[in-house]
Motif scaffolding. Structure first.
Motif, PDB file in Angstrom:
ATOM      1  N   MET A  61      35.912  93.251  -7.294  1.00  0.00           N
ATOM      2  CA  MET A  61      34.853  93.389  -6.302  1.00  0.00           C
ATOM      3  C   MET A  61      34.704  92.094  -5.517  1.00  0.00           C
ATOM      4  N   ASP A  62      34.220  92.214  -4.285  1.00  0.00           N
ATOM      5  CA  ASP A  62      34.041  91.084  -3.380  1.00  0.00           C
ATOM      6  C   ASP A  62      32.549  90.766  -3.279  1.00  0.00           C
ATOM      7  N   GLY A  63      32.203  89.498  -3.504  1.00  0.00           N
ATOM      8  CA  GLY A  63      30.799  89.114  -3.535  1.00  0.00           C
ATOM      9  C   GLY A  63      30.054  89.419  -2.254  1.00  0.00           C
ATOM     10  N   LEU A  64      30.701  89.197  -1.105  1.00  0.00           N
ATOM     11  CA  LEU A  64      30.066  89.456   0.186  1.00  0.00           C
ATOM     12  C   LEU A  64      30.162  90.925   0.569  1.00  0.00           C
ATOM     13  N   ARG A  65      31.372  91.454   0.587  1.00  0.00           N
ATOM     14  CA  ARG A  65      31.586  92.833   1.061  1.00  0.00           C
ATOM     15  C   ARG A  65      30.848  93.860   0.202  1.00  0.00           C
ATOM     16  N   ASP A  77      29.497  83.906   3.129  1.00  0.00           N
ATOM     17  CA  ASP A  77      30.680  84.172   3.935  1.00  0.00           C
ATOM     18  C   ASP A  77      31.551  82.920   3.861  1.00  0.00           C
ATOM     19  N   LEU A  78      32.730  83.021   3.251  1.00  0.00           N
ATOM     20  CA  LEU A  78      33.569  81.853   3.035  1.00  0.00           C
ATOM     21  C   LEU A  78      34.124  81.272   4.323  1.00  0.00           C
ATOM     22  N   ASN A  79      34.024  82.000   5.417  1.00  0.00           N
ATOM     23  CA  ASN A  79      34.470  81.469   6.711  1.00  0.00           C
ATOM     24  C   ASN A  79      33.336  80.838   7.515  1.00  0.00           C
ATOM     25  N   ARG A  80      32.103  81.074   7.081  1.00  0.00           N
ATOM     26  CA  ARG A  80      30.927  80.445   7.703  1.00  0.00           C
ATOM     27  C   ARG A  80      29.913  80.168   6.590  1.00  0.00           C
TER      28      ARG A  80
END
Length: 381
Positions: A120-124, A214-217
């Motif tokens: 599982m993805d923490g954000l999604r 969000d790992l990109n922001r």
């Protein structure tokens, strides 16, 4: 302290298998729902009490360290670091994925009831939120000058690792605080890294800053400073407090560490803070005149007269420990053939403070199995 622990409903031992490229950092159990959670550095894994994997949150691309279960909200909290030192580069090199190249330190909050399958993805998947800790970033990025010598990282701060819930230091009961321990670099030359540094944040007030990550922001929402900062004099340890645990039964804070290397200290592996003693503002040894709130180590175990440090050479805890009530604890044991901690067992112990080895194994027939084996466990950040 003499009450018999109620252990009938708790397993004596739980097998824990390897999960990928990274070693185990911490353990925690939800006794009511009977799940075990394991931090594997870049993922949180959910198991049943037979050791079977139920689900996981993976792809964190950062260092997930010590974890803590909060029975007040049923969530799992953990220290989560993003940095570009040796540890951060190793994680980046061995992981798949991309993140913003920022240095940030968070407390991750996992809604573990939503963890139903692996990967599982923490954000999604809306499983994880994070609270940023700007004070830790400031300690990590700033420098300090003592006796004319300037060194990077205030207090030798390498980030954070130990996390637990408990009262304000020196108070039993009352308001709940999220307590976070700094990681400390194992520098044997500097003098301002001989304390464990502990930050307390009031809970649930700190949760107003929780945001999806969000790992990109990467966000910067967090309390501007802790409610208080405390110092525990143990001597320098390698990467500070690996696992931190408040035990209401003994009213102590346990700190499991990787051994330090300064020869003037005993370099114990486990320390306990006596929470019945009020912190006192004192001159900090080796800090060039700085004063701080100092907490007292419990006067049990082994005593080193030259440094005034109490502690134990107990070999477990730095890869996972949890107080489960009535004087009982779980500790993670790495496999004998794989001491790096990729797999092993979670074993049940009882606290015996007046012994050289402070914890003894518990069995359901009412007997205790003393484990005197002093294993050499590898130091892995």
């Amino acid at each position: 302290m003499n009450a018999a622990p109620q252990v009938d409903s708790l397993p004596e031992s739980i097998p824990v298998g390897a999960q990928g490229k990274f070693h185990i950092q911490g353990i925690v159990m939800d006794k009511a729902r009977r799940y075990l959670y394991i931090s594997y550095t870049t993922q949180l894994v959910k198991l049943d009490l037979n050791g079977r994997v139920v689900g996981s949150v993976s792809g964190l691309l950062g260092h997930l360290g010590c974890i803590a279960y909060n029975p007040e909200d049923g969530k799992v909290y953990g220290s989560l670091e993003y940095k570009n030192d040796e540890i951060g580069r190793d994680i980046s090199d061995r992981s798949n994925g991309h993140r913003e190249s920022a240095t940030q330190f968070y407390v991750a909050v996992f809604d573990v009831n939503k963890i139903t399958h692996t990967g599982m993805d923490g954000l999604r998947d809306s499983v994880m939120k994070t609270v940023c800790l700007p004070t830790v970033k400031r300690f990590y990025e700033d420098s300090s000058t003592i006796n004319g010598v300037t060194r990077e990282h205030v207090y030798g701060c390498s980030g954070i690792d130990g996390v637990t819930f408990g009262p304000r230091f020196g108070s039993k009961g009352g308001e709940i605080f999220l307590t976070v321990a700094l990681g400390i670099y194992g520098d044997t030359v500097r003098t301002d890294n001989d304390y464990q540094v502990l930050l307390q944040y009031p809970w649930p007030a700190v949760m107003q800053y929780a945001r999806p990550l969000d790992l990109n922001r990467m966000h910067t929402e967090g309390p501007s400073k802790p409610a208080a900062t405390y110092f525990a004099y143990t001597g320098n340890t390698t990467y500070g407090v690996q696992n931190l645990e408040y035990d209401a039964f003994s009213n102590q804070w346990f700190m499991a560490v990787y051994k330090g290397k300064k020869k003037r200290f005993p370099n114990y592996r486990l320390f306990a803070i006596d929470n019945s003693v009020k912190p006192r503002r004192r001159l900090l040894s080796g800090y060039g005149g700085e004063r701080g709130l100092v907490v007292e180590l419990g006067k049990t175990g082994l005593y080193d007269a030259s440094s005034g440090v109490w502690g134990w050479n107990f070999p477990y805890g730095n890869m996972g420990m949890q107080s489960v009530g009535n004087g009982c604890f779980y500790f993670f044991h790495p496999d004998k053939n794989n001491k790096d901690g990729y797999s092993g067992r979670v074993e049940l112990y009882r606290y015996e403070p007046d012994t050289k080895i402070p914890f003894v194994r518990v069995s359901h027939d009412g007997s205790f199995k003393v484990d005197h084996q002093q294993k050499n466990i590898n130091i892995i950040p």
